[in-house]
Enzyme design. Structure first.
Site, PDB file in Angstrom:
ATOM      1  N   ASP A 149      -2.753  13.886  13.317  1.00 58.42           N
ATOM      2  CA  ASP A 149      -3.417  13.340  12.137  1.00 58.42           C
ATOM      3  C   ASP A 149      -4.202  12.080  12.523  1.00 58.42           C
ATOM      4  OD1 ASP A 149      -4.193  13.240   9.505  1.00 58.42           O
ATOM      5  OD2 ASP A 149      -2.350  12.245   8.807  1.00 58.42           O
ATOM      6  N   VAL A 176       4.460   1.144   1.408  1.00 57.12           N
ATOM      7  CA  VAL A 176       4.600   0.174   2.485  1.00 57.12           C
ATOM      8  C   VAL A 176       4.764  -1.213   1.875  1.00 57.12           C
ATOM      9  CG1 VAL A 176       3.571  -0.756   4.568  1.00 57.12           C
ATOM     10  CG2 VAL A 176       3.168   1.625   3.952  1.00 57.12           C
ATOM     11  N   LYS A 225       8.690   2.965   3.156  1.00 57.12           N
ATOM     12  CA  LYS A 225       9.780   3.588   2.394  1.00 57.12           C
ATOM     13  C   LYS A 225       9.253   4.894   1.827  1.00 57.12           C
ATOM     14  CE  LYS A 225      12.422   2.731  -1.852  1.00 57.12           C
ATOM     15  NZ  LYS A 225      11.652   3.277  -2.983  1.00 57.12           N
ATOM     16  N   GLY A 233       0.804  -1.212   0.000  1.00 56.46           N
ATOM     17  CA  GLY A 233       0.000   0.000   0.000  1.00 56.46           C
ATOM     18  C   GLY A 233       0.831   1.254   0.000  1.00 56.46           C
ATOM     19  N   GLY A 275       0.943   4.990   1.675  1.00 56.03           N
ATOM     20  CA  GLY A 275       0.416   5.922   2.668  1.00 56.03           C
ATOM     21  C   GLY A 275       0.633   7.336   2.182  1.00 56.03           C
TER      22      GLY A 275
END
Ligand SMILES: *[C@@H]1O[C@H](CO)[C@@H](O)[C@H](O)[C@H]1NC(C)=O
Ligand SMILES: *[C@@H]1O[C@H](CO)[C@@H](O)[C@H](O)[C@H]1NC(C)=O
Ligand SMILES: *[C@@H]1O[C@H](CO)[C@@H](O)[C@H](O)[C@H]1NC(C)=O
Ligand SMILES: *[C@@H]1O[C@H](CO)[C@@H](O)[C@H](O)[C@H]1NC(C)=O
Ligand SMILES: *[C@@H]1O[C@H](CO)[C@@H](O)[C@H](O)[C@H]1NC(C)=O
Ligand SMILES: *[C@@H]1O[C@H](CO)[C@@H](O)[C@H](O)[C@H]1NC(C)=O
Length: 744
Positions: free
Chosen positions: A585, A475, A489, A468, A470
């Protein structure tokens, strides 16, 4: 982490490189071989010399010191003592016929050659002048014959010979090393039943007279000996060719002599002085000339291959060999010799010793690197040279152009190497800088965070592991140290903000440890943007669970647990003693769920650490749908901003609707409108959980959310209060559940 090494200056490295090259150019010198042991020449306890003559075994001067036939009598009435051979034991007998002796016959003659006197006979042992073991030869002091004209009427005649023994003695006249010689103006020299030679003077042409140093007939003659003769009897007679003229003219009281002998080759150098004179006689007053004898070991030839060595076999040293040699009656004898590359005494145990050829460059030439080996030596050209160093000086391996090209290639290679080293070094320095910039030194102290090397994470960052994207990076899922991890990363853009966020996250994560906060296992700081390694949570984010395509059923208890524990996690962040951590957040996408549906707060990318007395911070931009409007207006982030966002999360949990859904519809506004207008909020609740029996519970939860969403910041509860409220709701509800279940 050995980062200091990366800062090592380039110079020592270069020096090391050059040292290695130099070492290769100058190989270590061969260890000098220990000085050769003194050669063993004779048996233990036996004298090895007589006077200044070496007496090696099988020769010996004492009982038990010699082989039969090699007895040497060392006569010490002389000074220095002189050795004489007594071979009487050759056959185990003292029969004089086995003796090797010099026999002498002397008489005077008248002019007609008839003996004037009774010949006198005598014999004496032959003197040993030296022994050469390697070719089994003995140098003996033999005799010569002569005839002298004493005066007008008288001549003296002396006949001498070596009697090698009627029966076999170990000695035999060597044909190879001796020669028959005659010296005189008119003389015939003859070995009994052997060769003869005649010397003369060419009186017709005096210019063709005798030549000093030449023995080719003029005044001097010589003849080779036949092999295997044991008789050294030499006769001498006056030639018949000419009247006795006499080279020197005769008369004048001069004694005019002729000579005949068997003698060691090259011992005698003819000179016209010896012609028709007694000069030779006077020079050799002892009456002896050297003669060479081969000696053989009694007992037949060498044992044939496979044949057992006979008892008393003479060649007993290691590295020795047996050599066949014919003896007088053409029967076989043998002698011993050290093998090639060895020297010493083959007749003694351990007598043959390795020759250190390198110490004898005169005999064993070597134009390169010399290395002695047992029985041989190696001689190789030094590096960069070639050729047979034993035969000729080594030549350069490469011609000049080849050398130049090698130099150029070598130079290029070294240049490339240097560039490579510099690149590596820069890379390392960069990594070290990143490490420092990314808070490495601080993080190293944090025991709960592992610092990973770039290489360790590389295998995980594959497309197939991508799970995924982000807000701040991609990720990947993988395994590290036996546990499932998620590696975050950063996406490679030049946005510096993102970079800060990652560093920020690491620093914050390194300070928290709570069951409802995602655990940061480690990170990799050796990159521009640090990569983060988290525990992997299998259920994904709350956002996925609530709004994902699968829409799995999610019961009220589970939602209540998620709300309660998420609140606990946030409360923990806000209650940190030294530094308050503001998440900034909070949203369902940042609440992850593990296998047991335990929620864990994640993503501290925009979180802020604020000192406790400072109540707010600024410049934080999270997801606007969850963002505290007060913060958006004033730009001041406080812990109540997180509370506001959490209120939105509660609303999502009970409605299973996104904060912003169906275009511009805002979940918060809808709920707040419902609250203001006192209208029923229940129709906003998720039908799955909106059961009549739980409406009180849901309304209470809804009330908590509304308090969180209060636009007056001071009216909002703290996160701890929220957590406690939800916990109380849970407890009372489970109590009623227990009551209901026990009642029914
Ligand atoms: C042995 O001694 C004699 C007499 O002193 C001498 O003439 C001769 O050269 C010596 N031989 C050797 C090999 O030294
Ligand atoms: C030694 O030599 C002398 C003189 O030639 C001689 O008289 C004597 O017998 C010799 N001795 C031995 C032991 O042969
Ligand atoms: C040789 O040795 C034997 C035995 O020792 C001895 O009887 C003999 O006289 C010796 N001969 C000479 C010439 O020395
Ligand atoms: C010649 O020499 C011999 C031996 O020395 C001697 O007996 C003889 O008398 C000599 N003759 C003359 C003529 O001198
Ligand atoms: C040989 O040498 C000797 C001196 O050594 C000399 O007197 C003689 O004249 C020489 N003879 C000839 C033929 O050269
Ligand atoms: C022999 O004598 C001649 C002249 O006297 C000389 O030139 C020569 O070198 C000598 N040779 C040896 C082997 O001594």
């Amino acid at each position: 982490m050995a980062l200091s090494s990366s800062r090592a200056p380039l110079l020592p490295l270069l020096c090391l490189l050059l040292t290695v090259v130099a070492a290769a150019k100058h190989p270590k010198q061969e260890k000098p071989t220990p000085a050769a042991l003194a050669p063993v020449v004779t048996l233990e306890g036996c004298p090895d010399k007589c006077g200044n003559v070496s007496i090696p075994y099988p020769f010996g001067t004492k009982d038990g010191c010699f082989r039969p036939g090699f007895f040497v009598v060392c006569n010490d009435t002389f000074d220095p003592p002189r050795p004489f051979i007594n071979s009487s034991l050759a056959l185990g007998t003292d029969d004089t016929r086995t003796q090797i002796v010099v026999e002498d016959l002397y008489y005077l003659t008248a002019e007609d050659g008839m003996p004037e006197t009774t010949p006198t006979r005598s014999a004496w042992p032959i003197e040993l002048a030296g022994v050469s073991l390697s070719d089994a030869k003995a140098r003996l002091l033999g005799a010569f014959s002569y005839e002298c004209r004493l005066n007008e009427t008288h001549h003296s005649v002396r006949r001498q010979r070596i009697n090698f023994g009627v029966y076999r003695s170990p000695f035999l006249l060597s044909d190879a090393d001796n020669v028959l010689m005659g010296i005189g103006s008119n003389v015939v020299a003859e070995q009994t039943t052997g060769p003869l030679c005649q010397s003369y003077l060419n009186l017709i042409s005096l210019s063709d007279g005798p030549v000093n140093g030449s023995c080719s007939g003029q005044g001097c003659c010589q003849a080779n000996l036949p092999p295997v003769r044991s008789d050294s009897t030499v006769t001498i007679q006056k030639g018949t060719m000419y009247e006795d003229g006499g080279y020197g003219g005769g008369g004048g009281g001069r004694v005019d002599c002729s000579y005949a002998m068997i003698v060691e080759k090259a011992w005698y150098n003819f000179s016209s002085v010896d012609l028709d004179s007694d000069a030779f006689l006077r020079r050799n007053a002892a009456g002896v000339v050297p003669v060479v004898a081969d000696f053989t070991i009694d007992g037949g030839g060498c044992p044939d291959a496979g044949e057992p060595t006979p008892k008393d076999f003479a060649c007993i040293s290691d590295n020795s060999k047996c050599v066949d040699r014919l003896v007088y009656d053409n029967s076989r004898g043998h002698y011993c010799s050290c093998s090639v590359g060895y020297q010493g005494n083959p007749y003694i145990h351990g007598g043959c010793q390795d020759i250190d050829e390198c110490a004898r460059p005169d005999l064993y030439p070597c134009h390169g690197k010399c290395k002695n080996t047992p029985g041989d030596y190696e001689c190789s050209c030094p590096a960069g040279k070639r050729g047979n160093a034993k035969q000729a000086p080594c030549t350069d391996l490469f011609s000049l152009p080849a050398k130049i090209s090698v130099g150029v290639v070598g130079g290029l290679f070294i240049a490339a190497l240097l560039v490579f080293i510099i690149l590596i070094r820069n890379e390392k320095r960069k990594m070290a800088e990143f490490f420092e910039k990314n808070g490495g030194p601080t993080l190293e102290k944090a025991k709960n965070i592992k610092i990973y090397k770039k290489e360790e994470l590389k295998p995980i960052l594959r497309r197939s592991n991508f799970i995924g994207r982000g807000a701040f990076g991609e990720v990947y899922k993988g395994d590290l140290d036996g546990q499932s991890v998620a590696v975050k990363k950063p996406v490679d853009d030049s946005d510096g903000v993102h970079n800060d966020q990652f560093a920020n996250e690491v620093i914050i994560q390194s300070r928290v440890n709570h069951k409802n906060i995602v655990r940061l296992i480690g990170c990799c700081l050796e990159v521009d943007k640090p990569m983060l390694v988290y525990e992997f949570l299998s259920k994904g984010s709350l956002d996925d669970v609530l709004h994902g395509s699968r829409r799995d059923p999610l019961n009220l208890k589970c939602r209540l647990d998620i709300a309660a524990e998420s609140a606990e996690g946030l409360a923990y962040l806000h209650s940190k003693t030294t530094n308050v951590i503001l998440h900034g957040d909070v949203k369902p996408a940042n609440i992850l769920l593990d296998e047991d549906w335990t929620p864990k707060i994640s993503d501290f990318g925009i979180s802020r650490l604020i000192v406790k007395d400072k109540q707010h911070t600024d410049f934080v931009i999270g997801d606007r749908s969850y963002m505290d409007p007060v913060y958006l207006r004033d730009g001041l982030l406080t812990d109540r901003s997180d509370v506001y966002s959490f209120g939105v999360v509660i609303l999502e949990l009970i409605s299973r609707k996104k904060a912003t859904y169906s275009g511009n519809n805002s979940l918060v506004r809808e709920f707040l409108d419902a609250h203001k207008g006192k209208m029923e909020a229940t129709k906003l609740f998720d039908e799955e959980i909106a059961k009549p029996e739980v409406s009180d519970l849901l309304n209470s939860l809804y009330e908590i959310a509304v308090r969180c969403l209060n636009l007056d910041v001071d009216e909002r509860p703290s996160m701890t209060e929220v957590a406690e409220s939800i916990l109380m709701l849970k407890r009372s509800w489970s109590n009623t559940l227990t009551k209901t279940s026990s009642a029914s």
